[in-house]
Write a protein that holds these residues in place. Structure first.
Motif, PDB file in Angstrom:
ATOM      1  N   ILE A  39     -28.001 -61.335 -24.733  1.00  0.00           N
ATOM      2  CA  ILE A  39     -26.631 -61.071 -24.285  1.00  0.00           C
ATOM      3  C   ILE A  39     -26.568 -59.760 -23.821  1.00  0.00           C
ATOM      4  CG2 ILE A  39     -24.201 -60.993 -25.409  1.00  0.00           C
ATOM      5  CD1 ILE A  39     -24.837 -63.101 -27.327  1.00  0.00           C
ATOM      6  N   GLY A  40     -26.033 -59.575 -22.812  1.00  0.00           N
ATOM      7  CA  GLY A  40     -25.930 -58.188 -22.340  1.00  0.00           C
ATOM      8  C   GLY A  40     -24.578 -58.097 -21.347  1.00  0.00           C
ATOM      9  N   LYS A  41     -24.111 -56.919 -21.427  1.00  0.00           N
ATOM     10  CA  LYS A  41     -23.090 -56.485 -20.556  1.00  0.00           C
ATOM     11  C   LYS A  41     -23.393 -55.493 -19.280  1.00  0.00           C
ATOM     12  CE  LYS A  41     -18.620 -53.988 -20.950  1.00  0.00           C
ATOM     13  NZ  LYS A  41     -17.778 -53.158 -21.874  1.00  0.00           N
ATOM     14  N   VAL A  42     -23.234 -56.275 -18.261  1.00  0.00           N
ATOM     15  CA  VAL A  42     -23.296 -55.693 -16.997  1.00  0.00           C
ATOM     16  C   VAL A  42     -23.017 -54.115 -16.799  1.00  0.00           C
ATOM     17  CG1 VAL A  42     -23.317 -55.777 -14.290  1.00  0.00           C
ATOM     18  CG2 VAL A  42     -23.332 -57.883 -15.877  1.00  0.00           C
ATOM     19  N   SER A  43     -23.922 -53.467 -16.800  1.00  0.00           N
ATOM     20  CA  SER A  43     -23.568 -51.809 -16.514  1.00  0.00           C
ATOM     21  C   SER A  43     -23.498 -51.239 -15.078  1.00  0.00           C
ATOM     22  CB  SER A  43     -24.422 -50.919 -17.215  1.00  0.00           C
ATOM     23  OG  SER A  43     -25.850 -51.216 -16.818  1.00  0.00           O
ATOM     24  N   LEU A  60     -29.644 -55.784  -7.565  1.00  0.00           N
ATOM     25  CA  LEU A  60     -30.028 -55.214  -8.915  1.00  0.00           C
ATOM     26  C   LEU A  60     -29.033 -55.249  -9.879  1.00  0.00           C
ATOM     27  CD1 LEU A  60     -32.370 -52.262  -7.838  1.00  0.00           C
ATOM     28  CD2 LEU A  60     -33.141 -54.759  -8.200  1.00  0.00           C
ATOM     29  N   VAL A  61     -29.270 -56.152 -10.878  1.00  0.00           N
ATOM     30  CA  VAL A  61     -28.332 -56.162 -11.988  1.00  0.00           C
ATOM     31  C   VAL A  61     -28.609 -55.299 -13.066  1.00  0.00           C
ATOM     32  CG1 VAL A  61     -26.550 -57.609 -13.088  1.00  0.00           C
ATOM     33  CG2 VAL A  61     -27.350 -58.087 -10.903  1.00  0.00           C
ATOM     34  N   ASP A  62     -28.122 -54.304 -13.553  1.00  0.00           N
ATOM     35  CA  ASP A  62     -28.435 -53.559 -14.842  1.00  0.00           C
ATOM     36  C   ASP A  62     -27.653 -54.028 -16.011  1.00  0.00           C
ATOM     37  OD1 ASP A  62     -30.393 -52.119 -13.541  1.00  0.00           O
ATOM     38  OD2 ASP A  62     -28.835 -50.717 -12.777  1.00  0.00           O
ATOM     39  N   PHE A  63     -28.359 -54.495 -16.961  1.00  0.00           N
ATOM     40  CA  PHE A  63     -27.799 -54.957 -18.318  1.00  0.00           C
ATOM     41  C   PHE A  63     -27.713 -53.865 -19.641  1.00  0.00           C
ATOM     42  CE2 PHE A  63     -28.146 -58.942 -15.942  1.00  0.00           C
ATOM     43  CZ  PHE A  63     -26.859 -59.400 -16.349  1.00  0.00           C
ATOM     44  N   SER A  64     -26.988 -53.846 -20.256  1.00  0.00           N
ATOM     45  CA  SER A  64     -26.987 -53.034 -21.728  1.00  0.00           C
ATOM     46  C   SER A  64     -27.285 -54.250 -22.279  1.00  0.00           C
ATOM     47  CB  SER A  64     -26.023 -52.214 -22.077  1.00  0.00           C
ATOM     48  OG  SER A  64     -26.136 -50.926 -21.093  1.00  0.00           O
ATOM     49  N   LYS A  74     -33.573 -52.505 -24.593  1.00  0.00           N
ATOM     50  CA  LYS A  74     -32.302 -52.141 -24.755  1.00  0.00           C
ATOM     51  C   LYS A  74     -31.567 -52.241 -23.488  1.00  0.00           C
ATOM     52  CE  LYS A  74     -32.393 -50.888 -29.015  1.00  0.00           C
ATOM     53  NZ  LYS A  74     -32.006 -51.629 -29.858  1.00  0.00           N
ATOM     54  N   LYS A  75     -32.212 -52.159 -22.354  1.00  0.00           N
ATOM     55  CA  LYS A  75     -31.802 -52.400 -20.780  1.00  0.00           C
ATOM     56  C   LYS A  75     -32.868 -53.232 -20.184  1.00  0.00           C
ATOM     57  CE  LYS A  75     -29.498 -47.975 -20.500  1.00  0.00           C
ATOM     58  NZ  LYS A  75     -28.066 -48.297 -20.997  1.00  0.00           N
ATOM     59  N   SER A  95     -19.223 -54.872 -16.034  1.00  0.00           N
ATOM     60  CA  SER A  95     -18.505 -54.669 -17.563  1.00  0.00           C
ATOM     61  C   SER A  95     -18.222 -56.136 -18.199  1.00  0.00           C
ATOM     62  CB  SER A  95     -17.071 -54.189 -17.083  1.00  0.00           C
ATOM     63  OG  SER A  95     -17.165 -52.752 -16.760  1.00  0.00           O
ATOM     64  N   GLN A  96     -18.893 -57.273 -17.424  1.00  0.00           N
ATOM     65  CA  GLN A  96     -18.664 -58.544 -18.274  1.00  0.00           C
ATOM     66  C   GLN A  96     -20.094 -58.771 -18.862  1.00  0.00           C
ATOM     67  OE1 GLN A  96     -15.679 -60.688 -17.743  1.00  0.00           O
ATOM     68  NE2 GLN A  96     -15.230 -58.774 -16.942  1.00  0.00           N
ATOM     69  N   THR A  97     -19.755 -59.565 -20.008  1.00  0.00           N
ATOM     70  CA  THR A  97     -21.031 -59.941 -20.629  1.00  0.00           C
ATOM     71  C   THR A  97     -21.262 -61.177 -20.693  1.00  0.00           C
ATOM     72  OG1 THR A  97     -19.871 -58.135 -22.361  1.00  0.00           O
ATOM     73  CG2 THR A  97     -21.504 -60.036 -23.408  1.00  0.00           C
TER      74      THR A  97
END
Length: 148
Positions: A39-43, A60-64, A74-75, A95-97
């Protein structure tokens, strides 16, 4: 007449060739086949400036990472497309999860819109998938403890 039949054949067979099979399977199949499950939030989302054969932006989609079942980063960065017609990618929003099953596709970490990405705001689907995933991992863990 020959030109018309050739054109019709090209249109039909090109669509068939470009079509994809999006059956990722049940949760156990997706977990087994994915490189990362999290589960990640798009940063951030970065448009790479190139297009797919379906005229989709490569992104490129970066997730936290908030929680992980496979992989312990972690990323995580997906190299995918802003999906409009193909099987790969998704229509991600910053900012969506999301619950993401990420796969190694031709040397890139990518995903599939049809079961590889479940937005948290699709609450019933998200919660159901999350419950199945947690149950599967717990059962697998318990079986391995009993064997030891």
């Amino acid at each position: 007449m020959l030109k018309l039949s050739t054109l019709i054949s090209l249109l039909i067979f090109t669509n068939i060739a470009l079509a994809c099979d999006c059956r990722l399977g049940e949760v156990n199949d997706k977990l087994a086949n994915a490189k990362y499950v999290f589960i990640g939030k798009v940063s951030s989302i970065t448009i790479k400036g190139t297009k797919s054969p379906f005229n989709e932006d490569h992104i490129l989609v970066d997730f936290s990472v908030i929680q992980s079942w496979k992989g312990n980063n972690k990323k995580v960065t997906l190299d995918t497309v802003a999906n409009r017609a193909s099987c790969n990618g998704y229509w991600f929003n910053e900012s969506q999860t999301y619950l993401v099953y990420a796969y190694d596709v031709k040397g890139k970490l990518d995903t599939y819109y049809c079961g590889g990405v479940i937005p948290k705001n699709e609450k019933s689907h998200f919660d159901s998938e999350l419950s199945s995933l947690n149950e599967l991992v717990e059962n697998t863990h318990n079986k391995s403890i009993k064997r030891d």
